[in-house]
Design an enzyme around this catalytic site. Sequence first.
Site, mmCIF file in Angstrom:
data_model
loop_
_atom_site.group_PDB
_atom_site.id
_atom_site.type_symbol
_atom_site.label_atom_id
_atom_site.label_comp_id
_atom_site.label_asym_id
_atom_site.label_seq_id
_atom_site.Cartn_x
_atom_site.Cartn_y
_atom_site.Cartn_z
ATOM 1 N N LYS A 1 0.817 -1.212 0.000
ATOM 2 C CA LYS A 1 0.000 0.000 0.000
ATOM 3 C C LYS A 1 0.857 1.270 0.000
ATOM 4 C CE LYS A 1 -4.134 -2.264 1.072
ATOM 5 N NZ LYS A 1 -3.727 -3.591 1.478
HETATM 6 C C1 LIG Z 1 -4.450 -4.710 1.040
HETATM 7 C C2 LIG Z 1 -3.707 -5.985 0.991
HETATM 8 C C3 LIG Z 1 -4.089 -7.026 0.131
HETATM 9 C C4 LIG Z 1 -5.306 -6.937 -0.745
HETATM 10 O O1 LIG Z 1 -5.165 -5.969 -1.756
HETATM 11 P P1 LIG Z 1 -6.458 -5.380 -2.500
HETATM 12 O O2 LIG Z 1 -5.963 -4.301 -3.375
HETATM 13 O O3 LIG Z 1 -7.374 -4.896 -1.425
HETATM 14 O O4 LIG Z 1 -7.061 -6.527 -3.255
HETATM 15 C C5 LIG Z 1 -3.300 -8.168 0.108
HETATM 16 N N1 LIG Z 1 -2.217 -8.292 0.899
HETATM 17 C C6 LIG Z 1 -1.840 -7.323 1.743
HETATM 18 C C7 LIG Z 1 -0.649 -7.531 2.609
HETATM 19 C C8 LIG Z 1 -2.556 -6.136 1.815
HETATM 20 O O5 LIG Z 1 -2.169 -5.167 2.655
#
Ligand SMILES: *Cc1c(COP(=O)(O)O)cnc(C)c1O
Length: 463
Positions: free
Chosen positions: A112
């Site tokens: 993120k």
């Molecule tokens: C947010 C997240 C996901 C999922 O990603 P999306 O874009 O919501 O599908 C998977 N793994 C981790 C570690 C995350 O932080």
Amino acid sequence: MKYISTRGRSQPLSFEDTMLTGLAPDGGLYVPEAVPTLSAADISAMEGQSYEEVAFRVMRPFVGETFTDEEFRTLIASAYAGFEHVSRAPIKQVGDGQWICELFHGPTLAFKDFAMQLIGQMFQHVLTRRGERITIVGATSGDTGSAAIEAFKGLDNVDVCILFPHGRVSEVQRRQMTTPSDTNVHAMAVDGTFDDCQRHLKDMFADHAFRDEVRLAAVNSINWARVMAQVVYYFTSAVAVGAPVRRVSFCVPTGNFGDIFAGFIAKEMGLPIDRLVIATNQNDILHRCLETGAYTKAGVRPSISPSMDIEVSSNFERALFWAHGRDGDAVAGLMADLNETGEFGISDNAMAHLRSHYDSGMADEATTKATITRTLAQSGEVVCPHTAVGLHVAGQCAKQDTPMITLATAHPAKFPAAVEEATGLHPALPKRMADLYDRSERVTRISNDLGELKHIIREKRIL
Ligand SMILES: *Cc1c(COP(=O)(O)O)cnc(C)c1O
């Protein structure tokens, strides 16, 4: 470049307004009116270039007039300067034709950061230019919240309020949200699930009086700018394993569908992606949907990959928009069904479109742990539970001669208990965060109630 709503009933907006608005007034998500394309020559030219240079080339057409070339290059450089790995998103081979792309070298150790760090820079630039102040409210299943806090803490023109489900995020995730001492950071533990937090957020945006009063802005994965920033590493990693000459597949640990949808945009832009594989944990609503054509809620069960514990997968709406020939009325109809009955059915035509791009698979808890164990034995890599879900499904969906890149979405030290159980090794936090367990926490506990939430947000804001 203009952005339109997936429900077809909002005014088209510029990139700048799309980024500041988040959710469209008709409840839809913004998407580009037309996706820009890159030629095979453009893509070949990315070989050997820095992550920042590729980022500029991939994202430049999406931001239009909002920034000059020079401004945009500066924002990109600042966004990724705090990443610990020089290539930002390094890839590693973990098996025959199997790769991982490590997306956890940013400040909060999850993918993120790629979008959030850039959004922080872009918001600051635009708000300073406008002389405005806003309140960012986000709902998080763990990683979005800390990424948002890290990106916005200490900025002059932003308050950042993060709702997370009390007791349902890992200790590292919680501490990353509750330990920053900046006064514009407000961590809020809600007595409910992630889907409750996400629903409250949607309801706050639907309350136009409240939205205007506190100048609400969203940085959840519904924000187009986040999807845009995530498109970049599909290009860098595909080029590293042979694109555009070779076709490449990606397997993506999926929750809210933001990360994998960025892969779809990369494909629309011209990157030769063969399959986009949706990997889910035991909360497998998307996998069941791809198999049956019915999107049916069944309740969320907490798992060892908590960032994927959801059943309202917001960005799936964007995939549905494309699957229905970009017909906003059709999407609005499905979302109304979901709201009223907890499910919707997808037509055969739309399913054929989805299946032409996406595969899917699921890893239950035991399989996830076994995959962490097996990956260490086979490749020497210690992976987090989300990445393990991806690697298991990648193994199921691999095709001979097409490299498969699994997105490694978090650092194993973010989920030490599960990793230690599976490997006997305690994954250490990187040095810069080694004192995380000693820092003091600051958090507001809130009941699962929209009225109380609004009240507290009004109170916490710095005016
Ligand atoms: C947010 C997240 C996901 C999922 O990603 P999306 O874009 O919501 O599908 C998977 N793994 C981790 C570690 C995350 O932080």
